[in-house]
Design a protein around this motif. Structure first.
Motif, PDB file in Angstrom:
ATOM      1  N   LYS A  54       0.865  -1.197   0.000  1.00 19.16           N
ATOM      2  CA  LYS A  54       0.000   0.000   0.000  1.00 19.16           C
ATOM      3  C   LYS A  54       0.890   1.231   0.000  1.00 19.16           C
ATOM      4  O   LYS A  54       1.920   1.263   0.650  1.00 19.16           O
ATOM      5  N   GLU A 162     -13.141  -9.248   8.427  1.00 19.70           N
ATOM      6  CA  GLU A 162     -12.528  -8.355   9.414  1.00 19.70           C
ATOM      7  C   GLU A 162     -13.525  -7.934  10.491  1.00 19.70           C
ATOM      8  O   GLU A 162     -14.642  -7.519  10.186  1.00 19.70           O
ATOM      9  N   ILE A 235       0.642  -7.083   8.008  1.00 22.23           N
ATOM     10  CA  ILE A 235       1.505  -5.926   8.289  1.00 22.23           C
ATOM     11  C   ILE A 235       1.717  -5.089   7.029  1.00 22.23           C
ATOM     12  O   ILE A 235       2.100  -5.608   5.977  1.00 22.23           O
TER      13      ILE A 235
HETATM   14  O1  LIG Z   1      -0.514  -0.631   7.922  1.00 18.29           O
HETATM   15  P1  LIG Z   1      -0.799  -1.476   9.085  1.00 18.29           P
HETATM   16  O2  LIG Z   1      -1.102  -0.704  10.329  1.00 18.29           O
HETATM   17  O3  LIG Z   1       0.283  -2.515   9.290  1.00 18.29           O
HETATM   18  O4  LIG Z   1      -2.146  -2.287   8.748  1.00 18.29           O
HETATM   19  C1  LIG Z   1      -2.251  -3.199   7.678  1.00 18.29           C
HETATM   20  C2  LIG Z   1      -3.723  -3.548   7.451  1.00 18.29           C
HETATM   21  O5  LIG Z   1      -4.194  -4.218   8.562  1.00 18.29           O
HETATM   22  C3  LIG Z   1      -4.554  -2.294   7.143  1.00 18.29           C
HETATM   23  O6  LIG Z   1      -4.090  -1.796   5.940  1.00 18.29           O
HETATM   24  C4  LIG Z   1      -6.055  -2.555   7.050  1.00 18.29           C
HETATM   25  C5  LIG Z   1      -6.779  -3.365   7.834  1.00 18.29           C
HETATM   26  N1  LIG Z   1      -8.060  -3.365   7.466  1.00 18.29           N
HETATM   27  C6  LIG Z   1      -8.221  -2.549   6.430  1.00 18.29           C
HETATM   28  C7  LIG Z   1      -9.355  -2.227   5.665  1.00 18.29           C
HETATM   29  C8  LIG Z   1      -9.192  -1.407   4.584  1.00 18.29           C
HETATM   30  C9  LIG Z   1      -7.972  -0.833   4.267  1.00 18.29           C
HETATM   31  C10 LIG Z   1      -6.829  -1.131   5.033  1.00 18.29           C
HETATM   32  C11 LIG Z   1      -6.946  -1.994   6.096  1.00 18.29           C
END
Ligand SMILES: O=P(O)(O)OC[C@@H](O)[C@@H](O)c1c[nH]c2ccccc12
Length: 255
Positions: A54, A162, A235
């Motif tokens: 991302k 989720e 992550i």
């Molecule tokens: O960048 P992080 O804090 O490591 O998190 C990753 C991922 O869990 C996060 O991008 C995410 C979790 N659920 C989402 C829903 C939509 C977009 C993004 C996400």
């Protein structure tokens, strides 16, 4: 609230998709999916990390890494990740669907499509890409969860469901989710707290359900703390913001 705007945007895109006849098209991309669940289950000698591609996030703005998706996927694979998550939402995360194709060119690892799915048309659209799994956010799809899981499965897409609350976790289990992501980030406040994983995972006792701890995992010590509460780690930011993707990833994989 940002989350409301993101969902609104996703709805606009989904309507455009439907108007363009997305529903009628062939859903077979010709790609033979691999199982994210099996990959996580098989991962016994290291931590199962789903490494995310991302380029931007609402919480952090632009992230450091600007490498192309294919290059990142290759480095992630060499760093020992179990699967790759590709953000496809464009406005807030700088992603697009094509990034799945680009990542797929350089890896055979399972790919998860990460977006805000608000309509069946987006699930059908995902079935035409070389993705193996997709994210369904319980708090976003609400009463459609069971149908969306079933539709995903009918297209050979595994659903990572989720959740962020106990209630959502219960709904996910009732709806037949076999892969549950516990989001440590509260999408309403955008704040993360990794203790969320322990709080919710103890309610998910079904041996057949795999648990993924998502968001806010910053150090190998975090992984060590979370290990007994989940089967895999999702992550993104700490990898994409690091100077060396490979060694940072290895730190998480072998923690
Ligand atoms: O960048 P992080 O804090 O490591 O998190 C990753 C991922 O869990 C996060 O991008 C995410 C979790 N659920 C989402 C829903 C939509 C977009 C993004 C996400």
């Amino acid at each position: 609230m940002i989350i409301d705007d993101i969902i609104n945007e996703a709805g606009i895109r989904a309507s455009a998709l439907k108007e363009s006849g997305g529903k009628e098209r062939e859903n077979d991309s010709g790609y033979k999916p691999v199982s994210l669940k099996s990959a996580i289950k098989k991962c016994s000698d290291k931590n199962a990390v789903i490494a995310e591609i991302k380029y931007r996030s609402p919480a952090e703005g632009n992230l450091k890494t600007t490498l192309a998706p294919g290059s990142i996927a290759k480095v992630y694979e060499s760093g020992g990740c179990t699967a790759i998550s590709v953000l496809t939402e464009s406005t807030y995360f700088g992603g697009n669907l094509e990034n799945i194709n680009l990542a797929r060119i350089s890896t055979r690892l399972p790919i998860l499509r990460k977006d805000f799915i608000v309509d069946e048309a987006q699930i059908i659209e995902t079935g035409k890409t070389p993705a193996d799994a997709l994210l369904l956010i319980a708090g976003v799809v609400k009463e459609n969860l069971k149908d969306y899981i079933a539709l995903s499965e009918s297209l050979s897409l595994e659903a990572l469901v989720e959740v962020h609350t106990v209630k959502e976790a219960e709904e996910a289990i009732k709806s037949g989710a076999e892969l549950i992501g516990i989001n440590n980030r509260d999408l309403k406040t955008m704040k993360t707290d990794i203790s969320k994983t322990a709080e919710i995972s103890c309610l998910i006792q079904d041996a057949g359900v795999l648990k993924v701890s998502e968001s806010g995992i910053k150090t190998p010590e975090d992984v060590i703390k979370l290990k007994k509460h989940c089967d895999a780690f999702l992550i993104g930011t700490s990898l994409m913001n690091s100077d060396s993707l490979k060694s940072t990833l290895e730190g998480f994989v072998f923690a």
